[in-house]
Design an enzyme around this catalytic site. Structure first.
Site, PDB file in Angstrom:
ATOM      1  N   LYS A  22       1.122  -0.781  -0.303  1.00  0.00           N
ATOM      2  CA  LYS A  22       0.343   0.012  -0.065  1.00  0.00           C
ATOM      3  C   LYS A  22       0.951   1.741  -0.274  1.00  0.00           C
ATOM      4  CE  LYS A  22      -2.082   1.774   3.438  1.00  0.00           C
ATOM      5  NZ  LYS A  22      -1.965   3.131   3.990  1.00  0.00           N
ATOM      6  N   ASN A  23       1.636   1.066   0.792  1.00  0.00           N
ATOM      7  CA  ASN A  23       2.476   2.022   0.507  1.00  0.00           C
ATOM      8  C   ASN A  23       3.817   2.592  -0.207  1.00  0.00           C
ATOM      9  OD1 ASN A  23       1.549   3.098   2.877  1.00  0.00           O
ATOM     10  ND2 ASN A  23       2.962   2.088   4.852  1.00  0.00           N
ATOM     11  N   CYS A 115      -5.066  12.637  12.715  1.00  0.00           N
ATOM     12  CA  CYS A 115      -4.399  11.500  12.678  1.00  0.00           C
ATOM     13  C   CYS A 115      -5.119  10.645  14.810  1.00  0.00           C
ATOM     14  CB  CYS A 115      -3.331  10.939  12.008  1.00  0.00           C
ATOM     15  SG  CYS A 115      -3.116   9.071  12.169  1.00  0.00           S
ATOM     16  N   ARG A 120       1.096  14.372  12.416  1.00  0.00           N
ATOM     17  CA  ARG A 120       1.591  14.420  10.784  1.00  0.00           C
ATOM     18  C   ARG A 120       1.710  15.383  10.711  1.00  0.00           C
ATOM     19  NH1 ARG A 120      -0.932   7.971   9.879  1.00  0.00           N
ATOM     20  NH2 ARG A 120       1.753   7.999   9.114  1.00  0.00           N
ATOM     21  N   ASP A 306       4.777   0.717  12.135  1.00  0.00           N
ATOM     22  CA  ASP A 306       3.982  -0.285  11.843  1.00  0.00           C
ATOM     23  C   ASP A 306       3.314  -1.886  12.058  1.00  0.00           C
ATOM     24  OD1 ASP A 306       3.185   2.106  10.491  1.00  0.00           O
ATOM     25  OD2 ASP A 306       3.572   1.170   8.615  1.00  0.00           O
ATOM     26  N   ARG A 398      -8.393  -0.302   5.110  1.00  0.00           N
ATOM     27  CA  ARG A 398      -7.058   0.534   4.283  1.00  0.00           C
ATOM     28  C   ARG A 398      -6.532  -0.024   3.998  1.00  0.00           C
ATOM     29  NH1 ARG A 398      -5.736   4.575   8.292  1.00  0.00           N
ATOM     30  NH2 ARG A 398      -4.450   4.659   6.424  1.00  0.00           N
TER      31      ARG A 398
END
Length: 419
Positions: A22-23, A115, A120, A306, A398
Site C-alpha cells: 500500500k505504502n 490522525c 503528522r 507499523d 485501508r
C-alpha cells in the site's frame, strides 16, 4: 458497517500470498501525474486507500482503468486542485502535491486532517518545496504551493521523530522535473521510497541513492510512460508472520522480500521461533515456549512502528515481561486499552509499553482505532478463548487485502458480518 468475529483457538498452517505494498502503490500512483503518457502499474492491492487515490486521480483529470490488480493511468490533461471532499478520507492524498508542483508548477490540496496515532504535519514537505524555489500559503483549510520555476537545491528532511517518508516521496517527485541537481540529506530509506524511485527512473528520471539517507536527483525536462510492479507489502507480511507465531503450526509466506523483513524476523527469532527463507518465501514455525522481548521502534531498517501493535498481541501471552518503546508515534497505543479488555496485562509509561504475559486471553467486543491496531486485535483474537468482536473494521480494509479470507485459508475461523 462491517465487523469481524474471530473465533479463537484455531491452528494455522499452509501458505499465503502477500499483496503489493500500500505504502508503495499510493505514491507510485500519484507519480503517474508527472507524464502525459500511459503508465501501467502491477500488483496494486485492492484496498480502500487505493480506491480513494484512484478517485483523486480521476478528479484531477486522469483516465484510470483497473482490472485484476493492474492499474493503467493516463494523465494527459490535469487539474491542479484536490478539494476537501475528495482527499478527506485519506491522509496520504497529500502525496499528489509533489507531482502536481513538478509538472504544473502549482498545486492546491486540502490539508490532511488529524490522525488518531498522533500529529503528522507536512512542514517538512513544504520545507523541501521551498528549497526548490516554491512558495506556499495556507487558506481555507487548503495548502497551495506554486513556483515560477523549480531549481535543484540541497536540503535536510529530518524531523524531530526522524526522516519523513511521504515528505521524501513528495520532494523527490517535484525535484525530478526541476532544473539542476537536488540533494536530499536525512532522506527516508524505506523500501517504499526506493520502489517509487525505481518507478521514476523507468519514467526517465535520474536518481541515485534511493534507499539510503542521501538521495541525489538530476532534473530532466520531461518524463514518459512506464510499466512497474509494486513491491510486496512488508507490513502485511510481518502481520502474517506474527499470526504464524501466535497460532501457527508452520506457515509460509509467498511473494515477499526477506531483506525488507529483517528487523521483524530477527525479533521473532529472538523470541524463539524458527524462520527459514527460500527465495521470495519465508516460513515461521514454533519451537517451544516463546521468550519475552525488548523492542524499540525506529526508522527503517529498524523495527517498524507499523508492527508495534501486532507485537503487543503476540507478547500479551508470552511468558515473562516484555517492553516495547515507541519512538516514532509515542501516542500509538490506542490498542492497549482494548487488549486489556481481553485480559492482557499491559501498562504504559510514556512511550513504553510494559507487557506481562498472561496464561489466557478471553474474547470480547473491541473497537479498532487505526489500521495497525485493528490488525493487532484480530491477531489477539486468534489466541483468545471464545469470540473476539472487532468493530470499525473499515480501518483494516485501508491496508490489508482480504485479511479475513487469507487467515481463513490458513485455518482460522473468522466471520465478517454486518454491524
Amino acid at each position: 458497517m462491517d465487523k469481524i468475529l474471530v473465533h479463537g483457538g484455531a491452528s494455522l498452517s499452509g501458505s499465503v500470498k502477500i499483496s503489493g505494498s500500500k505504502n508503495s502503490a499510493l505514491p507510485i500512483l500519484a507519480a503517474t501525474l508527472l507524464t502525459k503518457e500511459p503508465c501501467v502499474i502491477h500488483h496494486v492491492p485492492d484496498l480502500s486507500d487505493i480506491h480513494y487515490m484512484l478517485q483523486i486521480l480521476s478528479h484531477l483529470g486522469a483516465q484510470v482503468e483497473r482490472a485484476s490488480g493492474v492499474v493503467t493511468v493516463q494523465a494527459e490533461n490535469i487539474r491542479t486542485e484536490a478539494p476537501y471532499e475528495i482527499v478527506r478520507k485519506m491522509r496520504a492524498s497529500v502525496c499528489v502535491l509533489g507531482p502536481l508542483l513538478g509538472r504544473e508548477k502549482e498545486a492546491t490540496v486540502s490539508l490532511p486532517g488529524g490522525c488518531v496515532i498522533g500529529d503528522r504535519p507536512i512542514d517538512l514537505h513544504l520545507k523541501g518545496f521551498e528549497a526548490l524555489g516554491a512558495m506556499h500559503r495556507i487558506e481555507n483549510g487548503n495548502v497551495k504551493v506554486f513556483a515560477g520555476e523549480l531549481k535543484g537545491s540541497s536540503m535536510h528532511l529530518r524531523g524531530k521523530l526522524g526522516p519523513t517518508v511521504l515528505g521524501t516521496d513528495n520532494v523527490m517527485m517535484a525535484a525530478v522535473l526541476a532544473e539542476g541537481v537536488t540533494v536530499i540529506d536525512s532522506a527516508a530509506a524505506e523500501p517504499e521510497v526506493e520502489d517509487l524511485a525505481n518507478f521514476l527512473i523507468k519514467m526517465g528520471a535520474k536518481i541515485e541513492g534511493a534507499g539510503t539517507r542521501r538521495i541525489v536527483i538530476e532534473g530532466v525536462k520531461e518524463l514518459h510512460g512506464a510499466e512497474h510492479s509494486v513491491i510486496p507489502d512488508r507490513i502485511e507480511a510481518g502481520t502474517f508472520l506474527v499470526a504464524g507465531a501466535i497460532a501457527g503450526k508452520g506457515i509460509t509466506l509467498k511473494r515477499v522480500d526477506p531483506a525488507h523483513l529483517s528487523s521483524v524476523t530477527e525479533a521473532l527469532s529472538r523470541a524463539g521461533f524458527v524462520l527459514k527463507t527460500d527465495g521470495d518465501t519465508v516460513t515461521i514455525s514454533p519451537n517451544g515456549a516463546p521468550k519475552p522481548l525488548e523492542l524499540t521502534t525506529e526508522p527503517y531498517p529498524g523495527f517498524p512502528t507499523d508492527m508495534q501493535a501486532q507485537m503487543c498481541a503476540l507478547l500479551a501471552k508470552t511468558p515473562g515481561i516484555s517492553v516495547i518503546t515507541e519512538t516514532i508515534f509515542p501516542q500509538r497505543y490506542m490498542h492497549v486499552s482494548e487488549m486489556k479488555r481481553m485480559g492482557a496485562d499491559i501498562s504504559l509509561n510514556g512511550p513504553m509499553a510494559i507487557i506481562k504475559g498472561v496464561e489466557r486471553l478471553s474474547g470480547a467486543p473491541v473497537m479498532a482505532s487505526d489500521l495497525r491496531a485493528s490488525a493487532a486485535l484480530v491477531l489477539a483474537g486468534l489466541h483468545s478463548e471464545g469470540v473476539t468482536e472487532v468493530n470499525r473494521v473499515y480501518h483494516i480494509d485501508r491496508g490489508y487485502e482480504l485479511i479475513d479470507e487469507k487467515l481463513n485459508g490458513l485455518g482460522a475461523h473468522i466471520e465478517r458480518v454486518k454491524a
